[in-house]
Design an enzyme around this catalytic site. Sequence first.
Site, PDB file in Angstrom:
ATOM      1  N   ASP A  30       6.055   4.265   4.675  1.00  0.00           N
ATOM      2  CA  ASP A  30       6.974   3.291   5.286  1.00  0.00           C
ATOM      3  C   ASP A  30       6.958   1.947   4.562  1.00  0.00           C
ATOM      4  O   ASP A  30       7.731   1.050   4.910  1.00  0.00           O
ATOM      5  CB  ASP A  30       6.678   3.107   6.791  1.00  0.00           C
ATOM      6  CG  ASP A  30       5.223   2.739   7.080  1.00  0.00           C
ATOM      7  OD1 ASP A  30       4.325   3.274   6.397  1.00  0.00           O
ATOM      8  OD2 ASP A  30       4.977   1.923   7.991  1.00  0.00           O
ATOM      9  N   HIS A  31       6.122   1.842   3.528  1.00  0.00           N
ATOM     10  CA  HIS A  31       6.086   0.602   2.746  1.00  0.00           C
ATOM     11  C   HIS A  31       6.589   0.780   1.318  1.00  0.00           C
ATOM     12  O   HIS A  31       6.679  -0.202   0.585  1.00  0.00           O
ATOM     13  CB  HIS A  31       4.672   0.008   2.754  1.00  0.00           C
ATOM     14  CG  HIS A  31       4.256  -0.420   4.119  1.00  0.00           C
ATOM     15  ND1 HIS A  31       4.296  -1.727   4.546  1.00  0.00           N
ATOM     16  CD2 HIS A  31       3.849   0.301   5.194  1.00  0.00           C
ATOM     17  CE1 HIS A  31       3.911  -1.803   5.811  1.00  0.00           C
ATOM     18  NE2 HIS A  31       3.628  -0.577   6.229  1.00  0.00           N
ATOM     19  N   HIS A  75       0.844  -1.212   0.000  1.00  0.00           N
ATOM     20  CA  HIS A  75       0.000   0.000   0.000  1.00  0.00           C
ATOM     21  C   HIS A  75       0.867   1.245   0.000  1.00  0.00           C
ATOM     22  O   HIS A  75       2.097   1.159   0.139  1.00  0.00           O
ATOM     23  CB  HIS A  75      -0.974  -0.023   1.182  1.00  0.00           C
ATOM     24  CG  HIS A  75      -0.352   0.088   2.538  1.00  0.00           C
ATOM     25  ND1 HIS A  75       0.598  -0.802   3.007  1.00  0.00           N
ATOM     26  CD2 HIS A  75      -0.536   0.977   3.553  1.00  0.00           C
ATOM     27  CE1 HIS A  75       0.953  -0.472   4.237  1.00  0.00           C
ATOM     28  NE2 HIS A  75       0.288   0.622   4.589  1.00  0.00           N
TER      29      HIS A  75
END
Lengths: 303, 303
Positions: free
Chosen positions: A66-67, A62
Amino acid sequence: LTFEVTILGSSSARFTADRFQTSQILNHNERYFLIDCGEATQIQLSKYRFSFQKIDKIFISHLHGDHYFGLIGLITTMHLLGRTKELSIYGPKGLKEILEIQLNYSETTLNYPLIFSETNPDKAETIYEDDKLSIISFPLKHRIPCTGFRFTENPKVRNIIKENIPFNLPPLQILELKKGNNISWEGETLIADFCTSKPKKSFSYSFCSDTIFDENLIENISSSDWLYHEATFLHNMLERAQKTYHTTALQAAQLAKNADVRGLLIGHYSSRYHHLEDHLAEAKSVFSNTLIATEGLKVDISS
Amino acid sequence: LTFEVTILGSSSARFTADRFQTSQILNHNERYFLIDCGEATQIQLSKYRFSFQKIDKIFISHLHGDHYFGLIGLITTMHLLGRTKELSIYGPKGLKEILEIQLNYSETTLNYPLIFSETNPDKAETIYEDDKLSIISFPLKHRIPCTGFRFTENPKVRNIIKENIPFNLPPLQILELKKGNNISWEGETLIADFCTSKPKKSFSYSFCSDTIFDENLIENISSSDWLYHEATFLHNMLERAQKTYHTTALQAAQLAKNADVRGLLIGHYSSRYHHLEDHLAEAKSVFSNTLIATEGLKVDISS
């Protein structure tokens, strides 16, 4: 056959002194799949000595930073290192646009093809399959569109018992037996069950981050050998977990148990936790085969 | 009065084992200005113990990723840390769009105002001034629009010589004398030169990255106390430097000499260089007061 995941980052939104943002690399028989790509993932890849160029496919759950904030840097570095081999990226709507606008402003034309596939946040879909492996994405329940991923080895072929087949049996006939089909050969029927032994087990790995506790996940992660599931909070912060669409360590373990997986790997810890013993104890109280994701940890999916 | 720059990253496009991408932080009397923000700058800021929230203004030279890929992560972390104080960003056209599209897809509404100012890649402009400091951006000659920045302390006021002024002189009259103006007081003329001593020196810092060797820069960087200038290559790679719109260590030193600066700080080294002694020797052969930018190096602009 190697089937192993290495944790590159175990933190949630904020870096801590020793925790990076979410990223993992899955080695399936020397094919490398990167799952999520927080900022500085390329530094972690170097630290743990993974070749950037061996990565074939990248999966982004997503668009919380932080991803995926490390993805544009990794893509650019692959270009600078002279990559020519195609790179496939599977991720949510918007990711392509975000990467392209940055490549456009830097006037960068990549030396290699970048193939985007948009994941479906509403239902499980097979996003890739070949003769060895199939990969599905499936919906997670988070604040923005988000998917998990499951990597499943295809059923393996049966193993020939040499002494039970004619020495001159050609490859095509051998393959049929390996598939479990009886065949005719020089007027005789060769029985697959007699000529071959059972195939080796096929293994699978499921990745769920980020999500609120959701029993609907079970149909997609059921009987995984290993399940990675976020455990941002301890259970005494259940309310906060629910409000932010995250999961507690206890809930992750409950899900692992209900989904009948073999091992549970938890991660995505809130930066408020300075040590992780409590996460481990809490999860183990429900599901004993739990491991704590920490940077550099390798887990063999096939054992 | 502190006026000090700290190097957070000294590398060019690629990370090396010990070099990060371009970023520097300038401390002017406890106001903090971040200059460029390569990926993982937030990790470097933490490592060298700078408070994210004390940063008031961020300056981005251009939209090659090694100069700004860390910005979206830093902005997001400031938000997660509860920032409410305004943050100003000065950078090229496109930067606002790139940041906003990422904030939009993550459905993040920052808790603090983000103020964008677009830099002009075609001519020098004052982009900020107050009673202490003025900041200009000026064009660099690179493959895409790019600017340098100069931070110049305003002329300081003269210092009162207490024994040479009437004991009851009011503040307004004192200020006039400090500015160097003669004044009338109780029928007498007070002479500024007699009542005050010379003001302290004002200092300035210029930042040039990335650019081809360009003598047109001199008018903007002239007589800086310290000049940071990129030195991506050694001079035996002059052709490569010119082709990629970069500078050699020798050329950077030549420019420092011609611009009559006091000290030269070089950086932005190509990852092909495993040590930097040759850069230093080459630059020093032309301009002796040269320093090599390395991670964590602090340079006092005012000494």
